[in-house]
Design a protein around this motif. Sequence first.
Motif, PDB file in Angstrom:
ATOM      1  N   CYS A   1       0.836  -1.191   0.000  1.00 21.52           N
ATOM      2  CA  CYS A   1       0.000   0.000   0.000  1.00 21.52           C
ATOM      3  C   CYS A   1       0.877   1.251   0.000  1.00 21.52           C
ATOM      4  CB  CYS A   1      -0.910   0.007   1.233  1.00 21.52           C
ATOM      5  SG  CYS A   1      -1.997   1.441   1.375  1.00 21.52           S
ATOM      6  N   VAL A   2       0.425   2.289  -0.701  1.00 22.36           N
ATOM      7  CA  VAL A   2       1.070   3.602  -0.695  1.00 22.36           C
ATOM      8  C   VAL A   2       0.086   4.603  -0.099  1.00 22.36           C
ATOM      9  CG1 VAL A   2       2.258   5.362  -2.033  1.00 22.36           C
ATOM     10  CG2 VAL A   2       2.332   2.974  -2.788  1.00 22.36           C
ATOM     11  N   VAL A   3       0.500   5.273   0.964  1.00 18.72           N
ATOM     12  CA  VAL A   3      -0.300   6.314   1.608  1.00 18.72           C
ATOM     13  C   VAL A   3       0.219   7.660   1.123  1.00 18.72           C
ATOM     14  CG1 VAL A   3      -0.967   7.359   3.808  1.00 18.72           C
ATOM     15  CG2 VAL A   3      -0.803   4.864   3.610  1.00 18.72           C
ATOM     16  N   MET A   4      -0.679   8.500   0.570  1.00 16.54           N
ATOM     17  CA  MET A   4      -0.253   9.689  -0.163  1.00 16.54           C
ATOM     18  C   MET A   4      -0.915  10.956   0.371  1.00 16.54           C
ATOM     19  SD  MET A   4      -0.574   8.178  -4.061  1.00 16.54           S
ATOM     20  CE  MET A   4       0.430   9.479  -4.750  1.00 16.54           C
ATOM     21  N   ALA A   5      -0.155  12.046   0.341  1.00  9.09           N
ATOM     22  CA  ALA A   5      -0.699  13.362   0.663  1.00  9.09           C
ATOM     23  C   ALA A   5      -0.008  14.407  -0.196  1.00  9.09           C
ATOM     24  CB  ALA A   5      -0.528  13.684   2.146  1.00  9.09           C
TER      25      ALA A   5
ATOM     26  N   GLY B   1      -0.149  18.674  13.367  1.00 11.86           N
ATOM     27  CA  GLY B   1      -1.409  18.030  13.036  1.00 11.86           C
ATOM     28  C   GLY B   1      -1.327  17.233  11.751  1.00 11.86           C
ATOM     29  N   GLN B   2      -0.593  17.746  10.767  1.00 12.73           N
ATOM     30  CA  GLN B   2      -0.466  17.017   9.510  1.00 12.73           C
ATOM     31  C   GLN B   2       0.353  15.741   9.685  1.00 12.73           C
ATOM     32  OE1 GLN B   2       0.693  19.624   6.280  1.00 12.73           O
ATOM     33  NE2 GLN B   2      -1.252  20.728   6.381  1.00 12.73           N
ATOM     34  N   LEU B   3       1.365  15.788  10.516  1.00 11.11           N
ATOM     35  CA  LEU B   3       2.110  14.566  10.816  1.00 11.11           C
ATOM     36  C   LEU B   3       1.212  13.543  11.512  1.00 11.11           C
ATOM     37  CD1 LEU B   3       5.446  16.187  12.011  1.00 11.11           C
ATOM     38  CD2 LEU B   3       5.140  14.821   9.936  1.00 11.11           C
ATOM     39  N   ASP B   4       0.342  14.018  12.410  1.00 13.23           N
ATOM     40  CA  ASP B   4      -0.614  13.116  13.066  1.00 13.23           C
ATOM     41  C   ASP B   4      -1.583  12.520  12.047  1.00 13.23           C
ATOM     42  OD1 ASP B   4       0.519  13.605  15.542  1.00 13.23           O
ATOM     43  OD2 ASP B   4      -1.002  15.074  16.152  1.00 13.23           O
ATOM     44  N   ASP B   5      -2.020  13.342  11.090  1.00 13.70           N
ATOM     45  CA  ASP B   5      -2.934  12.838  10.057  1.00 13.70           C
ATOM     46  C   ASP B   5      -2.260  11.756   9.216  1.00 13.70           C
ATOM     47  OD1 ASP B   5      -4.746  14.732  10.958  1.00 13.70           O
ATOM     48  OD2 ASP B   5      -4.388  16.124   9.307  1.00 13.70           O
ATOM     49  N   PHE B   6      -1.004  11.961   8.872  1.00 17.99           N
ATOM     50  CA  PHE B   6      -0.269  10.957   8.099  1.00 17.99           C
ATOM     51  C   PHE B   6      -0.183   9.649   8.890  1.00 17.99           C
ATOM     52  CE2 PHE B   6       2.363  12.705   4.409  1.00 17.99           C
ATOM     53  CZ  PHE B   6       2.145  11.610   3.604  1.00 17.99           C
ATOM     54  N   ALA B   7       0.129   9.755  10.172  1.00 22.59           N
ATOM     55  CA  ALA B   7       0.208   8.550  11.010  1.00 22.59           C
ATOM     56  C   ALA B   7      -1.149   7.860  11.095  1.00 22.59           C
ATOM     57  CB  ALA B   7       0.715   8.923  12.407  1.00 22.59           C
ATOM     58  N   ALA B   8      -2.217   8.641  11.189  1.00 24.49           N
ATOM     59  CA  ALA B   8      -3.563   8.059  11.237  1.00 24.49           C
ATOM     60  C   ALA B   8      -3.910   7.373   9.920  1.00 24.49           C
ATOM     61  CB  ALA B   8      -4.584   9.149  11.560  1.00 24.49           C
ATOM     62  N   ALA B   9      -3.462   7.944   8.802  1.00 24.13           N
ATOM     63  CA  ALA B   9      -3.715   7.325   7.504  1.00 24.13           C
ATOM     64  C   ALA B   9      -2.985   5.996   7.378  1.00 24.13           C
ATOM     65  CB  ALA B   9      -3.285   8.284   6.384  1.00 24.13           C
ATOM     66  N   VAL B  10      -1.761   5.935   7.881  1.00 28.14           N
ATOM     67  CA  VAL B  10      -1.014   4.675   7.866  1.00 28.14           C
ATOM     68  C   VAL B  10      -1.705   3.642   8.757  1.00 28.14           C
ATOM     69  CG1 VAL B  10       1.165   3.576   8.521  1.00 28.14           C
ATOM     70  CG2 VAL B  10       1.185   5.741   7.265  1.00 28.14           C
TER      71      VAL B  10
ATOM     72  N   LEU C   1      -6.812  -2.442   6.428  1.00 29.06           N
ATOM     73  CA  LEU C   1      -7.458  -2.893   5.196  1.00 29.06           C
ATOM     74  C   LEU C   1      -7.159  -4.369   4.955  1.00 29.06           C
ATOM     75  CD1 LEU C   1      -6.666   0.206   2.942  1.00 29.06           C
ATOM     76  CD2 LEU C   1      -8.806  -0.334   4.137  1.00 29.06           C
ATOM     77  N   PRO C   2      -8.162  -5.158   4.649  1.00 30.12           N
ATOM     78  CA  PRO C   2      -7.957  -6.614   4.563  1.00 30.12           C
ATOM     79  C   PRO C   2      -6.988  -7.036   3.474  1.00 30.12           C
ATOM     80  CG  PRO C   2     -10.161  -5.980   3.798  1.00 30.12           C
ATOM     81  CD  PRO C   2      -9.567  -4.778   4.446  1.00 30.12           C
ATOM     82  N   GLU C   3      -6.878  -6.254   2.405  1.00 29.41           N
ATOM     83  CA  GLU C   3      -5.990  -6.649   1.312  1.00 29.41           C
ATOM     84  C   GLU C   3      -4.562  -6.159   1.493  1.00 29.41           C
ATOM     85  OE1 GLU C   3      -7.806  -2.718  -0.278  1.00 29.41           O
ATOM     86  OE2 GLU C   3      -8.212  -4.255   1.242  1.00 29.41           O
ATOM     87  N   VAL C   4      -4.275  -5.456   2.597  1.00 29.83           N
ATOM     88  CA  VAL C   4      -2.967  -4.828   2.798  1.00 29.83           C
ATOM     89  C   VAL C   4      -2.164  -5.579   3.851  1.00 29.83           C
ATOM     90  CG1 VAL C   4      -1.792  -2.751   3.620  1.00 29.83           C
ATOM     91  CG2 VAL C   4      -3.729  -2.553   2.047  1.00 29.83           C
ATOM     92  N   ASP C   5      -0.921  -5.900   3.513  1.00 35.28           N
ATOM     93  CA  ASP C   5       0.039  -6.422   4.484  1.00 35.28           C
ATOM     94  C   ASP C   5       0.536  -5.241   5.319  1.00 35.28           C
ATOM     95  OD1 ASP C   5       2.317  -7.264   5.845  1.00 35.28           O
ATOM     96  OD2 ASP C   5       3.088  -8.450   4.177  1.00 35.28           O
ATOM     97  N   PRO C   6       0.282  -5.209   6.625  1.00 35.37           N
ATOM     98  CA  PRO C   6       0.651  -4.031   7.424  1.00 35.37           C
ATOM     99  C   PRO C   6       2.135  -3.745   7.473  1.00 35.37           C
ATOM    100  CG  PRO C   6      -0.083  -5.842   8.828  1.00 35.37           C
ATOM    101  CD  PRO C   6      -0.408  -6.235   7.418  1.00 35.37           C
ATOM    102  N   ASP C   7       2.955  -4.705   7.058  1.00 35.42           N
ATOM    103  CA  ASP C   7       4.402  -4.499   7.038  1.00 35.42           C
ATOM    104  C   ASP C   7       4.905  -4.023   5.675  1.00 35.42           C
ATOM    105  OD1 ASP C   7       4.771  -5.318   9.715  1.00 35.42           O
ATOM    106  OD2 ASP C   7       4.722  -7.421   9.093  1.00 35.42           O
ATOM    107  N   ARG C   8       3.989  -3.771   4.733  1.00 33.07           N
ATOM    108  CA  ARG C   8       4.403  -3.375   3.384  1.00 33.07           C
ATOM    109  C   ARG C   8       3.688  -2.086   2.970  1.00 33.07           C
ATOM    110  NH1 ARG C   8       2.836  -8.256   0.034  1.00 33.07           N
ATOM    111  NH2 ARG C   8       3.817  -7.139  -1.688  1.00 33.07           N
TER     112      ARG C   8
ATOM    113  N   PRO D   1       7.067   3.993  13.270  1.00 23.94           N
ATOM    114  CA  PRO D   1       7.579   2.612  13.221  1.00 23.94           C
ATOM    115  C   PRO D   1       6.910   1.790  12.122  1.00 23.94           C
ATOM    116  CG  PRO D   1       6.906   3.252  15.459  1.00 23.94           C
ATOM    117  CD  PRO D   1       6.368   4.283  14.527  1.00 23.94           C
ATOM    118  N   GLY D   2       7.661   0.868  11.573  1.00 21.97           N
ATOM    119  CA  GLY D   2       7.093  -0.151  10.713  1.00 21.97           C
ATOM    120  C   GLY D   2       6.866   0.218   9.270  1.00 21.97           C
ATOM    121  N   LEU D   3       7.294   1.399   8.834  1.00 19.03           N
ATOM    122  CA  LEU D   3       7.147   1.731   7.420  1.00 19.03           C
ATOM    123  C   LEU D   3       8.085   0.876   6.577  1.00 19.03           C
ATOM    124  CD1 LEU D   3       6.935   5.641   7.336  1.00 19.03           C
ATOM    125  CD2 LEU D   3       5.064   4.003   7.018  1.00 19.03           C
TER     126      LEU D   3
END
Length: 315
Positions: free
Chosen positions: A30-34, A82-91, A97-104, A125-127
Amino acid sequence: MDASLRAEVRFPSGNDTCAAWKYPGTNGACVVMAAGYGVTKEPGTDRFAAAFRAAGYTVVAFDFRNFGGSGGRPRQVGRVSGQLDDFAAAVAFARTLPEVDPDRIAVWGFSLAGGHVFRLAAALPGLAAAIAQTPNADGLAATRNAGRYTTGRALARVTGRGVFDLLGGLAGRPPRLLPLTGAPGSVAMLSTPDALGGDAALDPDGAYADWPRTIAARAVLSLPAYRPGRAAARARCPLLVVVADDDRTALAGPAVAAAGRAPDAELVRVPGGHYAPFLDQHDTVVAAELSFLSRRVSGRPTGPATGPTSGGHSG
């Protein structure tokens, strides 16, 4: 954008919720984007998100709180913390998400959000990986440079509006807004030559009429102190830094230096200004980012990053 390729979702951050587009993927990564400061997710991420999704990645592309479809007031007010918190919340949301490996999971950002990527790579952690595209790595250097493209009178008016906006915010008044860009000598956030081409780069067809091209004036007071490139030395995950050599908005030098300090970084340099990855260098940058993701996140090794100039650093 074909609506069948993505779905609207929301996730909590602080006392509000962030709006996001979720693109379903097939490869488990998964790619989390802003997007950049004051830029909503549609003009800021659509073209790149579509390319990542076509390559098999799930994508979560979101608006920071107080912007776009996300909640939060006052509107158009951006706070780095706040934006850093939002990014962490998005991750965190992506990991559910069921189709996403949380380590990838990788993070992607450009301009100011690209600067955030350095901080996230060091602290979250864990990115699996992080991509900083034409990042604002040093707010002080960028602010000093921006002063070359305006007048002393305009700079004083912008600063004054920022002070009044900050004081008004403390008193509960609505934000005093600045245009994101304006001609040299105008009262605007940026007057750098490549920033003036932002509309043509991000919204060439006028498809994003709902995107407000404004920002709360208090931003001009806080950004010089934001120097996220310094965090690159503490990055815990592989980092790709995409630099436009003629960038007059975020500047190439601080981003190149940040890549050099990172323990595990790749640097891709392309010609052009701040928005080159959205313009004639788009195909080159997308190819480099997909190569990086394939080798670092998807688990399908390919050749090295591509681009006119690219290289890795390890230390």
